[in-house]
Scaffold this active site. Structure first.
Site, PDB file in Angstrom:
ATOM      1  NE  ARG A  94      -3.259   2.635   3.020  1.00  0.00           N
ATOM      2  CZ  ARG A  94      -2.489   3.952   3.691  1.00  0.00           C
ATOM      3  NH1 ARG A  94      -1.252   3.175   4.314  1.00  0.00           N
ATOM      4  NH2 ARG A  94      -3.341   4.737   3.873  1.00  0.00           N
ATOM      5  CG  ASP A 151      -4.947   5.107   0.310  1.00  0.00           C
ATOM      6  OD1 ASP A 151      -5.578   3.874   0.203  1.00  0.00           O
ATOM      7  OD2 ASP A 151      -4.868   5.254   1.580  1.00  0.00           O
ATOM      8  CG  LEU A 210     -17.169   7.000   9.923  1.00  0.00           C
ATOM      9  CD1 LEU A 210     -18.675   6.408  10.318  1.00  0.00           C
ATOM     10  CD2 LEU A 210     -16.782   7.949   9.490  1.00  0.00           C
ATOM     11  N   GLY A 211     -12.330   5.889  11.099  1.00  0.00           N
ATOM     12  CA  GLY A 211     -11.709   5.196  11.522  1.00  0.00           C
ATOM     13  C   GLY A 211     -11.106   6.386  11.937  1.00  0.00           C
ATOM     14  CG  ASP A 284      -9.985   4.882  21.940  1.00  0.00           C
ATOM     15  OD1 ASP A 284     -11.315   4.404  21.548  1.00  0.00           O
ATOM     16  OD2 ASP A 284      -9.512   3.973  22.202  1.00  0.00           O
TER      17      ASP A 284
END
Length: 379
Positions: A94, A151, A210-211, A284
């Protein structure tokens, strides 16, 4: 022994990898997957086989993996030991940025590597640790084929009006334009949609990734037509440690009034902003939602409405259907993935507006109940 294919996703201090066995029908099956993280500081190798049985879980010394370039030969030797001395037939990497030239995967040779090195000034944080493993493998196994998968590739081909930044033409010709990122994830979603949701796969679909990094993309017929990220992965939605959309005047203020250096601004924008900056605690979402008292209790609330106007705007463009897919770690914090689809869409496991429970989280893309998001766990 069966031929194997190794895929590597290199970061500044980690190497994620998956080894696939080539099947007789042309498909691939996961044989080994794992991650080497803490490179240069406290390296730790963790890996499992295709059935999730542990193969390795051990701490290494910094001398064994001082950087990603040095870590790769060590990792390859460990894989060779697992494969009784056999090496993969090809390695795929990647690569976050392909510039204006590269859209499709390309086999890496001297010319390709030279062109990728020339792109480093445009992507100084991401490209060097991604190119280091490629160069290390070429030094140790020069005849082993390596392929770069970009990407940015899935978003190439956008209309010029979408791709252009509002800057003089000379900068556009130099390569300053909206590239978009998370393209490998979006391409996978687009490929899986015909089986998972055939009634919308050829239509207009909005997908949310969504990360820790977040973005949205508008697809028409499985092809990207617009995305929230731009020249870099800083733009668009508010993210874990990145601000997303930000008035450029703020950056000028930081330079001119606060007297911050370029490195200090870079660290602020990449490492200290977004949810981490808003909350003052963490990037987080789960940690923020689990705290009874948070000094900035609305930090997650500020993150949620950020999704709504972006999804709505993409949905309205050319009459795009307001359907959404989500690919990311938001599945572990239901709040993060909610209310981005007309303020009503929910992640699987929550309830729709009629009070009916959406299906449990699937192992792969699957059409959920109407008004629920299509969900795919982030790997």
């Amino acid at each position: 022994m069966t031929d194997t294919v190794l895929c590597i996703n290199a970061g500044s201090s980690s190497l994620k990898f998956k080894l696939f066995e080539a099947l007789a029908d042309g498909g691939l099956s996961v044989s080994i997957e794992g991650q080497l993280d803490g490179i240069g500081v406290k390296p730790h190798l963790k890996a499992a086989d295709g059935a999730a049985r542990p193969l390795a879980d051990r701490q290494l010394s910094p001398a064994q993996a001082p950087d990603t370039g040095a870590a790769v030969p060590m990792l390859l030797q460990w894989l060779r030991d697992q494969l009784n001395g056999v090496v993969p037939v090809v390695i795929g990497h990647r690569v976050v940025f392909g510039g204006t030239r590269y859209a499709a995967p390309v086999r890496i040779d001297d010319a390709v590597l030279a062109e990728l090195r020339a792109l480093v000034p445009m992507m100084p944080l991401h490209l060097p640790p991604e190119l280091a493993p490629i160069e290390a493998i070429r030094a140790h196994l020069p005849d082993l084929p390596q392929v770069a998968v970009f990407d940015t590739g899935f978003h190439r081909g956008h209309d010029e009006v979408v791709e252009r930044l509002p800057l003089p033409d000379t900068y556009y010709r130099e390569g300053l334009r909206r590239y978009g990122y998370h393209g490998i994830s979006y391409e996978y979603i687009a490929q899986r949609l015909p089986a998972a949701a055939p009634d919308i796969a050829d239509g207009r679909v909005v997908v949310a990734h969504l990360g820790s990094g977040c973005s949205m993309a508008a697809l028409v017929g499985g092809r990207s037509v617009e995305t929230t990220m731009s020249f870099t992965a800083l733009d668009g939605l508010t993210m874990g440690t990145r601000p997303g959309r930000l008035d450029p005047g703020v950056v000028l203020y930081l330079f001119q009034v606060k007297g911050m250096s370029a490195k200090a601004v870079e660290d602020l924008l990449y490492k200290e902003s977004g949810l981490k900056g808003l909350s003052g605690i963490s990037n987080d979402v789960r940690a923020l939602l689990n705290r009874r008292r948070c000094p900035r209790e609305d930090s997650v609330g500020l993150f949620q409405p950020e999704l709504r106007p972006r999804g709505r705007g993409a949905g309205d463009r050319d009459g795009r259907d307001r359907r959404a897919g989500v690919h990311g770690r938001g599945r572990r914090a239901r709040c993060a993935g909610t209310r981005c689809h007309r303020g009503q869409a929910r992640v699987a496991g929550s309830r729709d507006r009629r009070g009916r429970e959406c299906p449990a989280w699937p192992a792969d893309l699957r059409r959920a109940e109407p008004d629920c998001l299509l969900c795919h766990p982030h790997q």
